[in-house]
Design a protein around this motif. Structure first.
Motif, PDB file in Angstrom:
ATOM      1  N   ASN A  96       3.348  14.248  -8.175  1.00  0.00           N
ATOM      2  CA  ASN A  96       3.376  12.922  -8.883  1.00  0.00           C
ATOM      3  C   ASN A  96       2.994  11.998  -8.173  1.00  0.00           C
ATOM      4  O   ASN A  96       2.113  10.890  -8.581  1.00  0.00           O
ATOM      5  CB  ASN A  96       4.837  12.717  -9.568  1.00  0.00           C
ATOM      6  N   LEU A  97       3.333  11.856  -7.120  1.00  0.00           N
ATOM      7  CA  LEU A  97       2.797  10.787  -5.917  1.00  0.00           C
ATOM      8  C   LEU A  97       1.092  10.905  -5.983  1.00  0.00           C
ATOM      9  O   LEU A  97       0.370   9.661  -5.892  1.00  0.00           O
ATOM     10  CB  LEU A  97       3.415  11.050  -4.620  1.00  0.00           C
ATOM     11  N   VAL A  98       0.739  12.246  -5.755  1.00  0.00           N
ATOM     12  CA  VAL A  98      -0.906  12.211  -5.919  1.00  0.00           C
ATOM     13  C   VAL A  98      -1.503  11.890  -7.160  1.00  0.00           C
ATOM     14  O   VAL A  98      -2.551  11.006  -7.122  1.00  0.00           O
ATOM     15  CB  VAL A  98      -1.275  13.652  -5.466  1.00  0.00           C
ATOM     16  N   LEU A 122       1.212  11.222   2.880  1.00  0.00           N
ATOM     17  CA  LEU A 122       1.922  12.116   1.758  1.00  0.00           C
ATOM     18  C   LEU A 122       3.232  12.806   2.333  1.00  0.00           C
ATOM     19  O   LEU A 122       3.102  13.358   3.084  1.00  0.00           O
ATOM     20  CB  LEU A 122       1.395  12.798   0.888  1.00  0.00           C
ATOM     21  N   ALA A 123       4.478  12.135   2.294  1.00  0.00           N
ATOM     22  CA  ALA A 123       5.825  12.889   2.610  1.00  0.00           C
ATOM     23  C   ALA A 123       6.769  12.943   1.660  1.00  0.00           C
ATOM     24  O   ALA A 123       6.943  12.100   0.933  1.00  0.00           O
ATOM     25  CB  ALA A 123       6.026  12.115   4.059  1.00  0.00           C
ATOM     26  N   VAL A 124       7.478  14.068   1.653  1.00  0.00           N
ATOM     27  CA  VAL A 124       8.613  14.501   0.663  1.00  0.00           C
ATOM     28  C   VAL A 124       9.489  15.015   1.366  1.00  0.00           C
ATOM     29  O   VAL A 124       9.194  15.941   2.326  1.00  0.00           O
ATOM     30  CB  VAL A 124       7.878  15.372  -0.520  1.00  0.00           C
ATOM     31  N   ARG A 125      10.849  14.583   0.868  1.00  0.00           N
ATOM     32  CA  ARG A 125      12.045  15.064   1.863  1.00  0.00           C
ATOM     33  C   ARG A 125      11.802  16.849   1.440  1.00  0.00           C
ATOM     34  O   ARG A 125      11.725  17.080   0.264  1.00  0.00           O
ATOM     35  CB  ARG A 125      13.164  14.582   1.352  1.00  0.00           C
ATOM     36  N   MET A 171       7.265   9.721  -0.378  1.00  0.00           N
ATOM     37  CA  MET A 171       6.167   8.222  -0.098  1.00  0.00           C
ATOM     38  C   MET A 171       4.950   8.702  -0.073  1.00  0.00           C
ATOM     39  O   MET A 171       4.561   9.654   0.574  1.00  0.00           O
ATOM     40  CB  MET A 171       6.838   7.422   1.241  1.00  0.00           C
ATOM     41  N   VAL A 172       4.062   7.869  -0.438  1.00  0.00           N
ATOM     42  CA  VAL A 172       2.657   7.705  -0.014  1.00  0.00           C
ATOM     43  C   VAL A 172       2.065   6.446   0.232  1.00  0.00           C
ATOM     44  O   VAL A 172       2.448   5.516  -0.235  1.00  0.00           O
ATOM     45  CB  VAL A 172       1.925   8.453  -1.350  1.00  0.00           C
ATOM     46  N   THR A 173       1.072   6.474   1.172  1.00  0.00           N
ATOM     47  CA  THR A 173       0.486   5.340   1.593  1.00  0.00           C
ATOM     48  C   THR A 173      -0.993   5.456   1.464  1.00  0.00           C
ATOM     49  O   THR A 173      -1.456   6.497   1.542  1.00  0.00           O
ATOM     50  CB  THR A 173       0.769   4.921   2.877  1.00  0.00           C
ATOM     51  N   ARG A 229       0.787  -1.332  -0.077  1.00  0.00           N
ATOM     52  CA  ARG A 229      -0.041  -0.060   0.055  1.00  0.00           C
ATOM     53  C   ARG A 229       0.789   1.187   0.008  1.00  0.00           C
ATOM     54  O   ARG A 229       0.333   2.474   0.068  1.00  0.00           O
ATOM     55  CB  ARG A 229      -1.021   0.134   1.267  1.00  0.00           C
ATOM     56  N   CYS A 230       2.180   1.042  -0.156  1.00  0.00           N
ATOM     57  CA  CYS A 230       2.955   2.279  -0.182  1.00  0.00           C
ATOM     58  C   CYS A 230       3.889   2.344  -1.449  1.00  0.00           C
ATOM     59  O   CYS A 230       4.334   1.388  -1.999  1.00  0.00           O
ATOM     60  CB  CYS A 230       4.014   2.337   1.134  1.00  0.00           C
ATOM     61  N   HIS A 231       3.840   3.404  -2.038  1.00  0.00           N
ATOM     62  CA  HIS A 231       4.710   3.776  -3.190  1.00  0.00           C
ATOM     63  C   HIS A 231       5.509   4.941  -2.880  1.00  0.00           C
ATOM     64  O   HIS A 231       5.415   5.582  -2.122  1.00  0.00           O
ATOM     65  CB  HIS A 231       3.808   4.241  -4.365  1.00  0.00           C
TER      66      HIS A 231
END
Length: 157
Positions: free
Chosen positions: A98-100, A84-87, A69-71, A56-58
């Motif tokens: 892009n993750l969304v 949703l977490a981005v450095r 990362m996003v779960t 469930r995590c990409h």
């Protein structure tokens, strides 16, 4: 003449060996909220070994490592975007967007109606980010520990 580009970023499912980087990203991205001990941001409660192996995590990764990362969690008829977490060093590079987009594509391909999530009202930068991607605030809740804002995007056209 050649142009210089940033590192190539690929989106992929998290792997078991990523768990250390996932925890680091959450600490970096949510570090300023660590003082909210009554109800810390959700990523800080997670066992990242389980997250990395859950499917469930990409992650958004370069050859040098993971930048974001996003779960997600299925909840018919919506896909719930849990984290949703981005450095911080990668913010402003379109990683979060892009993750969304990946989460929205996953919801569409699973025949789900849309994506929903909640975020702290204190995290106004996050709320503005999602509103910029056409997510709308559906309602909010407040208790003695936190003020949460719920956002949703209907993917039907």
């Amino acid at each position: 003449m050649s142009t210089t580009r940033g590192p190539r970023v690929g989106l992929r499912p998290a792997a078991a060996q990523d768990h250390g980087q996932l925890a680091d990203i959450a600490r970096e991205a949510y570090g300023k909220y660590l003082g909210l001990v009554d109800e810390p941001p959700a990523p800080l409660l997670l066992d990242y070994r389980k997250v990395a192996a859950s499917g469930r995590c990409h992650v958004a990764a370069t050859a040098d490592g993971i930048l974001g990362m996003v779960t997600v969690e299925p909840a018919d008829p919506y896909l719930v975007l849990r984290n949703l977490a981005v450095r911080p060093s990668a913010q402003g590079q379109g990683i979060g967007r892009n993750l969304v987009s990946l989460v929205e594509d996953m919801a569409r391909s699973a025949g789900m109606r849309g994506v929903r999530l909640w975020t702290r009202a204190e995290m106004t930068d996050n709320i503005a980010f999602y509103q910029g991607l056409q997510y709308v605030v559906t309602h909010s809740e407040q208790n003695e520990h936190a003020h949460r804002v719920f956002l949703c995007k209907d993917l039907e056209t």
